[in-house]
Design a protein around this motif. Structure first.
Motif, PDB file in Angstrom:
ATOM      1  N   VAL A 162      -5.364  -3.316  -5.103  1.00 60.45           N
ATOM      2  CA  VAL A 162      -4.505  -4.457  -5.416  1.00 60.45           C
ATOM      3  C   VAL A 162      -4.007  -5.040  -4.103  1.00 60.45           C
ATOM      4  CG1 VAL A 162      -2.431  -5.217  -6.627  1.00 60.45           C
ATOM      5  CG2 VAL A 162      -3.791  -3.333  -7.561  1.00 60.45           C
ATOM      6  N   ARG A 163      -4.323  -6.320  -3.865  1.00 62.19           N
ATOM      7  CA  ARG A 163      -3.890  -7.012  -2.643  1.00 62.19           C
ATOM      8  C   ARG A 163      -3.246  -8.341  -3.024  1.00 62.19           C
ATOM      9  NH1 ARG A 163      -9.082  -5.843   1.101  1.00 62.19           N
ATOM     10  NH2 ARG A 163      -8.429  -3.781   1.757  1.00 62.19           N
ATOM     11  N   ASP A 164      -2.047  -8.585  -2.505  1.00 64.13           N
ATOM     12  CA  ASP A 164      -1.330  -9.848  -2.725  1.00 64.13           C
ATOM     13  C   ASP A 164      -1.219 -10.191  -4.206  1.00 64.13           C
ATOM     14  OD1 ASP A 164      -1.092 -10.221   0.062  1.00 64.13           O
ATOM     15  OD2 ASP A 164      -3.104 -11.055   0.127  1.00 64.13           O
ATOM     16  N   SER A 165      -1.104  -9.208  -5.043  1.00 65.29           N
ATOM     17  CA  SER A 165      -1.026  -9.391  -6.487  1.00 65.29           C
ATOM     18  C   SER A 165      -0.137  -8.304  -7.058  1.00 65.29           C
ATOM     19  CB  SER A 165      -2.421  -9.302  -7.110  1.00 65.29           C
ATOM     20  OG  SER A 165      -3.234 -10.356  -6.654  1.00 65.29           O
ATOM     21  N   THR A 166       0.065  -8.347  -8.361  1.00 61.46           N
ATOM     22  CA  THR A 166       0.838  -7.292  -9.006  1.00 61.46           C
ATOM     23  C   THR A 166       0.044  -6.724 -10.174  1.00 61.46           C
ATOM     24  OG1 THR A 166       1.937  -8.885 -10.462  1.00 61.46           O
ATOM     25  CG2 THR A 166       3.085  -8.298  -8.446  1.00 61.46           C
ATOM     26  N   ILE A 167       0.268  -5.438 -10.417  1.00 53.37           N
ATOM     27  CA  ILE A 167      -0.303  -4.791 -11.596  1.00 53.37           C
ATOM     28  C   ILE A 167       0.806  -3.972 -12.240  1.00 53.37           C
ATOM     29  CG2 ILE A 167      -1.205  -2.836 -10.291  1.00 53.37           C
ATOM     30  CD1 ILE A 167      -3.526  -2.738 -12.374  1.00 53.37           C
ATOM     31  N   ILE A 168       0.932  -4.114 -13.534  1.00 60.01           N
ATOM     32  CA  ILE A 168       1.879  -3.319 -14.321  1.00 60.01           C
ATOM     33  C   ILE A 168       1.047  -2.551 -15.332  1.00 60.01           C
ATOM     34  CG2 ILE A 168       3.788  -3.378 -15.963  1.00 60.01           C
ATOM     35  CD1 ILE A 168       4.585  -6.075 -14.639  1.00 60.01           C
ATOM     36  N   MET A 169       1.223  -1.240 -15.350  1.00 61.21           N
ATOM     37  CA  MET A 169       0.468  -0.403 -16.278  1.00 61.21           C
ATOM     38  C   MET A 169       1.438   0.280 -17.229  1.00 61.21           C
ATOM     39  SD  MET A 169      -2.416   1.106 -13.734  1.00 61.21           S
ATOM     40  CE  MET A 169      -3.712   1.221 -14.933  1.00 61.21           C
ATOM     41  N   SER A 170       1.102   0.202 -18.519  1.00 65.22           N
ATOM     42  CA  SER A 170       1.964   0.782 -19.540  1.00 65.22           C
ATOM     43  C   SER A 170       1.095   1.568 -20.518  1.00 65.22           C
ATOM     44  CB  SER A 170       2.697  -0.356 -20.264  1.00 65.22           C
ATOM     45  OG  SER A 170       3.366   0.109 -21.390  1.00 65.22           O
ATOM     46  N   ASN A 171       1.493   2.805 -20.793  1.00 67.87           N
ATOM     47  CA  ASN A 171       0.759   3.663 -21.723  1.00 67.87           C
ATOM     48  C   ASN A 171      -0.713   3.788 -21.316  1.00 67.87           C
ATOM     49  OD1 ASN A 171       0.497   5.358 -23.961  1.00 67.87           O
ATOM     50  ND2 ASN A 171      -0.097   3.662 -25.306  1.00 67.87           N
ATOM     51  N   CYS A 172      -0.929   4.094 -20.046  1.00 66.89           N
ATOM     52  CA  CYS A 172      -2.294   4.225 -19.507  1.00 66.89           C
ATOM     53  C   CYS A 172      -2.493   5.613 -18.917  1.00 66.89           C
ATOM     54  CB  CYS A 172      -2.536   3.185 -18.414  1.00 66.89           C
ATOM     55  SG  CYS A 172      -2.605   1.494 -19.009  1.00 66.89           S
ATOM     56  N   ASN A 173      -3.737   6.052 -18.904  1.00 71.05           N
ATOM     57  CA  ASN A 173      -4.117   7.298 -18.239  1.00 71.05           C
ATOM     58  C   ASN A 173      -5.069   6.968 -17.107  1.00 71.05           C
ATOM     59  OD1 ASN A 173      -2.742   8.857 -20.143  1.00 71.05           O
ATOM     60  ND2 ASN A 173      -4.532   9.020 -21.467  1.00 71.05           N
ATOM     61  N   ILE A 174      -4.876   7.618 -15.966  1.00 70.75           N
ATOM     62  CA  ILE A 174      -5.787   7.476 -14.832  1.00 70.75           C
ATOM     63  C   ILE A 174      -6.263   8.875 -14.488  1.00 70.75           C
ATOM     64  CG2 ILE A 174      -6.057   6.725 -12.448  1.00 70.75           C
ATOM     65  CD1 ILE A 174      -3.657   4.836 -12.938  1.00 70.75           C
ATOM     66  N   GLN A 175      -7.597   9.087 -14.546  1.00 72.79           N
ATOM     67  CA  GLN A 175      -8.148  10.416 -14.303  1.00 72.79           C
ATOM     68  C   GLN A 175      -9.322  10.348 -13.343  1.00 72.79           C
ATOM     69  OE1 GLN A 175      -9.276  11.170 -18.348  1.00 72.79           O
ATOM     70  NE2 GLN A 175      -7.332  12.114 -18.871  1.00 72.79           N
ATOM     71  N   LEU A 176      -9.363  11.292 -12.419  1.00 75.87           N
ATOM     72  CA  LEU A 176     -10.487  11.480 -11.514  1.00 75.87           C
ATOM     73  C   LEU A 176     -10.845  10.231 -10.712  1.00 75.87           C
ATOM     74  CD1 LEU A 176     -12.742  13.496 -13.976  1.00 75.87           C
ATOM     75  CD2 LEU A 176     -11.263  14.435 -12.174  1.00 75.87           C
ATOM     76  N   CYS A 177      -9.867   9.429 -10.363  1.00 76.45           N
ATOM     77  CA  CYS A 177     -10.089   8.265  -9.508  1.00 76.45           C
ATOM     78  C   CYS A 177      -9.681   8.660  -8.094  1.00 76.45           C
ATOM     79  CB  CYS A 177      -9.274   7.069  -9.982  1.00 76.45           C
ATOM     80  SG  CYS A 177      -9.823   6.412 -11.563  1.00 76.45           S
ATOM     81  N   VAL A 178     -10.644   8.680  -7.171  1.00 77.00           N
ATOM     82  CA  VAL A 178     -10.372   9.148  -5.811  1.00 77.00           C
ATOM     83  C   VAL A 178     -11.020   8.222  -4.799  1.00 77.00           C
ATOM     84  CG1 VAL A 178     -10.198  11.571  -6.503  1.00 77.00           C
ATOM     85  CG2 VAL A 178     -12.403  10.644  -5.808  1.00 77.00           C
ATOM     86  N   ALA A 179     -10.531   8.355  -3.574  1.00 76.55           N
ATOM     87  CA  ALA A 179     -11.121   7.659  -2.433  1.00 76.55           C
ATOM     88  C   ALA A 179     -11.151   8.650  -1.296  1.00 76.55           C
ATOM     89  CB  ALA A 179     -10.295   6.435  -2.071  1.00 76.55           C
ATOM     90  N   ASP A 180     -12.034   8.441  -0.344  1.00 76.50           N
ATOM     91  CA  ASP A 180     -12.119   9.344   0.791  1.00 76.50           C
ATOM     92  C   ASP A 180     -10.783   9.474   1.509  1.00 76.50           C
ATOM     93  OD1 ASP A 180     -14.719   9.903   0.253  1.00 76.50           O
ATOM     94  OD2 ASP A 180     -15.559   8.710   1.884  1.00 76.50           O
ATOM     95  N   ARG A 181      -9.994   8.422   1.461  1.00 77.63           N
ATOM     96  CA  ARG A 181      -8.676   8.468   2.085  1.00 77.63           C
ATOM     97  C   ARG A 181      -7.599   8.889   1.087  1.00 77.63           C
ATOM     98  NH1 ARG A 181      -8.656   3.261   6.090  1.00 77.63           N
ATOM     99  NH2 ARG A 181     -10.486   3.883   7.267  1.00 77.63           N
ATOM    100  N   LYS A 182      -8.010   9.459  -0.016  1.00 74.79           N
ATOM    101  CA  LYS A 182      -7.122  10.083  -1.004  1.00 74.79           C
ATOM    102  C   LYS A 182      -6.199   9.119  -1.743  1.00 74.79           C
ATOM    103  CE  LYS A 182      -8.467  14.175   0.424  1.00 74.79           C
ATOM    104  NZ  LYS A 182      -9.871  14.170   0.531  1.00 74.79           N
TER     105      LYS A 182
END
Length: 185
Positions: A162-182
Motif C-alpha cells: 500500500v503506497r499513498d493510499s489507505t486500506i481498512i480491513m474488517s473481519n479478514c484473515n491473513i495467512q502465510l503472506c511473507v516477503a524476504d524482508r519479513k
C-alpha cells in the motif's frame, strides 16, 4: 364622522416575501433533483467469467483485476465489488492485482464477501509468485469478510503493498503472506 382606512391586505405582502425567496427555492429544487452519483457494484465469483458483464450475482466476473479494470470512473467515485460466498479466488487476475490511481484517485473501493465469512471466501496466491494486492495513488480500499493466503514478494508487502493510499480491513484473515524482508503489508 370618523373615516377608517380599510386594513392593508397581508396577501400581497406575503407574495412579495415569497418572491424574494424564489431564487433560493429554485436552487434547492435543482439540487434535490440532480442525480447523486450512485455506488457502482460489480460481482465476482470463482465460477464467473470475465466475458460476463459483472453487474449481477448471476453474471459475475472471474477475476478481481478484471472487476477493477471495468470500474466506470466517469459514472461514480464509490465502488463495491461483491465476492460470492464460498469462492476461492486464485490464479492470474486474482494475484498481483493492481488498484491504482488509474482514474481511481480519491475513490473508495469496497471489496467484500457476500456472506461476510472469511473462512469460506478467500484469495490465494498458492502456486503463483506474487503478492495479492498492490494499492496506490490515493485510492481508499475497504476489505470485509475475506481471507488472503500465500502472498509472496522478494521485497516488501508479501500480502499487500500500500503506497499513498489507505486500506481498512474488517473481519479478514491473513495467512502465510511473507516477503524476504519479513513484511506482510
Amino acid at each position: 364622522m370618523l373615516c377608517v382606512a380599510p386594513p392593508r391586505s397581508r396577501g400581497r405582502l406575503d407574495l412579495l416575501r415569497l418572491a424574494s425567496f424564489a431564487p433560493f427555492l429554485c436552487l434547492l429544487l435543482l439540487a434535490a433533483a440532480a442525480p447523486a452519483q450512485a455506488q457502482t457494484t460489480s460481482y465476482l465469483s470463482s465460477t464467473g467469467d470475465d466475458t460476463n458483464d459483472g453487474l449481477t450475482a448471476a453474471t459475475p466476473f472471474a477475476t478481481l483485476q478484471h472487476a477493477i479494470d471495468s470500474l466506470d470512473t466517469a459514472a461514480s467515485r464509490d465502488f463495491r465489488i461483491v465476492v460470492a460466498g464460498g469462492s476461492t479466488m486464485t490464479g492470474v487476475g486474482n494475484v498481483n492485482v493492481v488498484i491504482s490511481s488509474r482514474g481511481l484517485s480519491r475513490s473508495t473501493v469496497l471489496i467484500e464477501s457476500s456472506d461476510n465469512d472469511p473462512t469460506s471466501t478467500s484469495f490465494s496466491a498458492a502456486g503463483f509468485f506474487g503478492r495479492l494486492l498492490r494499492i496506490s495513488g490515493g485510492t481508499h480500499v475497504t476489505v470485509r469478510g475475506l481471507s488472503f493466503r500465500s502472498g509472496f514478494s522478494r521485497l516488501l508487502g508479501g500480502g499487500f503493498l500500500v503506497r499513498d493510499s489507505t486500506i481498512i480491513m474488517s473481519n479478514c484473515n491473513i495467512q502465510l503472506c511473507v516477503a524476504d524482508r519479513k513484511s506482510v503489508v
